[in-house]
Design an enzyme around this catalytic site. Structure first.
Site, PDB file in Angstrom:
ATOM      1  N   GLN A  19       0.849  -1.185   0.000  1.00  0.00           N
ATOM      2  CA  GLN A  19       0.000   0.000   0.000  1.00  0.00           C
ATOM      3  C   GLN A  19       0.891   1.243   0.000  1.00  0.00           C
ATOM      4  O   GLN A  19       1.639   1.466   0.947  1.00  0.00           O
ATOM      5  CB  GLN A  19      -0.919  -0.017   1.221  1.00  0.00           C
ATOM      6  CG  GLN A  19      -1.825   1.179   1.363  1.00  0.00           C
ATOM      7  CD  GLN A  19      -2.687   1.434   0.156  1.00  0.00           C
ATOM      8  OE1 GLN A  19      -2.425   2.354  -0.615  1.00  0.00           O
ATOM      9  NE2 GLN A  19      -3.711   0.634  -0.024  1.00  0.00           N
ATOM     10  N   TYR A  47      -4.886 -13.236   1.137  1.00  0.00           N
ATOM     11  CA  TYR A  47      -4.203 -12.482   0.085  1.00  0.00           C
ATOM     12  C   TYR A  47      -3.215 -11.568   0.796  1.00  0.00           C
ATOM     13  O   TYR A  47      -3.458 -10.379   0.954  1.00  0.00           O
ATOM     14  CB  TYR A  47      -5.205 -11.664  -0.740  1.00  0.00           C
ATOM     15  CG  TYR A  47      -6.284 -12.510  -1.371  1.00  0.00           C
ATOM     16  CD1 TYR A  47      -6.099 -13.056  -2.632  1.00  0.00           C
ATOM     17  CD2 TYR A  47      -7.479 -12.782  -0.697  1.00  0.00           C
ATOM     18  CE1 TYR A  47      -7.087 -13.843  -3.225  1.00  0.00           C
ATOM     19  CE2 TYR A  47      -8.463 -13.566  -1.274  1.00  0.00           C
ATOM     20  CZ  TYR A  47      -8.257 -14.089  -2.531  1.00  0.00           C
ATOM     21  OH  TYR A  47      -9.226 -14.873  -3.113  1.00  0.00           O
ATOM     22  N   GLU A  70      -0.738 -16.548  -0.718  1.00  0.00           N
ATOM     23  CA  GLU A  70      -0.466 -15.459  -1.664  1.00  0.00           C
ATOM     24  C   GLU A  70      -0.016 -16.061  -2.984  1.00  0.00           C
ATOM     25  O   GLU A  70       0.774 -17.003  -3.006  1.00  0.00           O
ATOM     26  CB  GLU A  70       0.616 -14.528  -1.100  1.00  0.00           C
ATOM     27  CG  GLU A  70       1.142 -13.489  -2.047  1.00  0.00           C
ATOM     28  CD  GLU A  70       0.064 -12.561  -2.601  1.00  0.00           C
ATOM     29  OE1 GLU A  70       0.073 -12.336  -3.832  1.00  0.00           O
ATOM     30  OE2 GLU A  70      -0.787 -12.084  -1.842  1.00  0.00           O
ATOM     31  N   ASP A 121      -8.269  -9.561   1.616  1.00  0.00           N
ATOM     32  CA  ASP A 121      -8.102  -8.276   0.939  1.00  0.00           C
ATOM     33  C   ASP A 121      -7.781  -8.629  -0.510  1.00  0.00           C
ATOM     34  O   ASP A 121      -6.633  -8.552  -0.936  1.00  0.00           O
ATOM     35  CB  ASP A 121      -6.974  -7.473   1.589  1.00  0.00           C
ATOM     36  CG  ASP A 121      -6.848  -6.063   1.010  1.00  0.00           C
ATOM     37  OD1 ASP A 121      -7.636  -5.710   0.108  1.00  0.00           O
ATOM     38  OD2 ASP A 121      -5.956  -5.327   1.449  1.00  0.00           O
ATOM     39  N   CYS A 151     -10.840  -2.391  -1.917  1.00  0.00           N
ATOM     40  CA  CYS A 151     -10.782  -1.060  -2.529  1.00  0.00           C
ATOM     41  C   CYS A 151     -11.818  -0.926  -3.643  1.00  0.00           C
ATOM     42  O   CYS A 151     -11.875   0.104  -4.299  1.00  0.00           O
ATOM     43  CB  CYS A 151      -9.380  -0.779  -3.064  1.00  0.00           C
ATOM     44  SG  CYS A 151      -8.869  -1.911  -4.358  1.00  0.00           S
TER      45      CYS A 151
END
Length: 192
Positions: A19, A47, A70, A121, A151
């Protein structure tokens, strides 16, 4: 973390996701953390990217263990390195691959003992239907809290609707403005 006296260090390789708005990420993770109210459990992060959410929660709360999944080998390598430099490598286990594939392995179920929180996420597009079906099946076997961060409110709403129709109950919802003066917003949902 906003309001918490904790420092977490991260290495981020060129092909790993991280991020970029670190102050916004602190706010986002603090809000999610406050919504959980769970301490004495194992944590699963489906994730994990470079380990930001899972390691942040491990550093503040004393989760017993963290299982990461992941798809990006670069990200999982960074996540494991980040666990090491933050003194948490003895509490983490990781699997590199697609969550929708790995969650179907029966051998994985041994690692799911005492999972109390599952963090998702997912990529902007969606939470894969196989992952949602795993969450529904796992919920039938044991209670856990699902922390869903996204998001993309449109795909998140579709995913959450599917989960709510299949025995999940909404426990909390927050929105975090990560990039002011843009239409970008992060959403946090807690379900059980």
């Amino acid at each position: 973390f906003s309001g918490y006296n904790t420092q977490i260090n991260f290495r981020v390789s060129p092909f790993s996701f991280f991020q970029t708005n670190t102050l916004g990420a602190q706010l986002l993770f603090s809000k999610a953390y406050e919504m959980l109210w769970t301490f004495d459990w194992n944590l699963m992060d489906l994730y994990c990217w470079t380990g930001t959410i899972g390691l942040s929660f491990m550093k503040i709360w004393d989760f017993k263990s963290l299982l990461w999944i992941e798809i990006s080998e670069s990200s999982i390598n960074d996540a494991f390195y980040n666990a090491k430099i933050n003194g948490l490598s003895d509490k983490v286990k990781f699997m590199c691959g697609k969550a929708e594939t790995l969650l179907s392995w029966e051998s994985l179920w041994d690692d799911l003992n005492n999972i109390g929180v599952i963090v998702v996420d997912p990529p902007r597009d969606w939470l894969h239907k196989n992952v949602m079906d795993f969450l529904i099946k796992f919920k039938e076997l044991k209670p856990f809290k699902l922390l869903y961060i996204s998001c993309n409110p449109v795909t998140m709403a579709r995913d959450v609707d599917y989960l709510l129709q299949n025995s999940f109950v909404l426990k909390g919802l927050k929105a975090v403005d990560m990039f002011p003066w843009t239409n970008h917003i992060e959403s946090i949902w807690i379900m059980q």
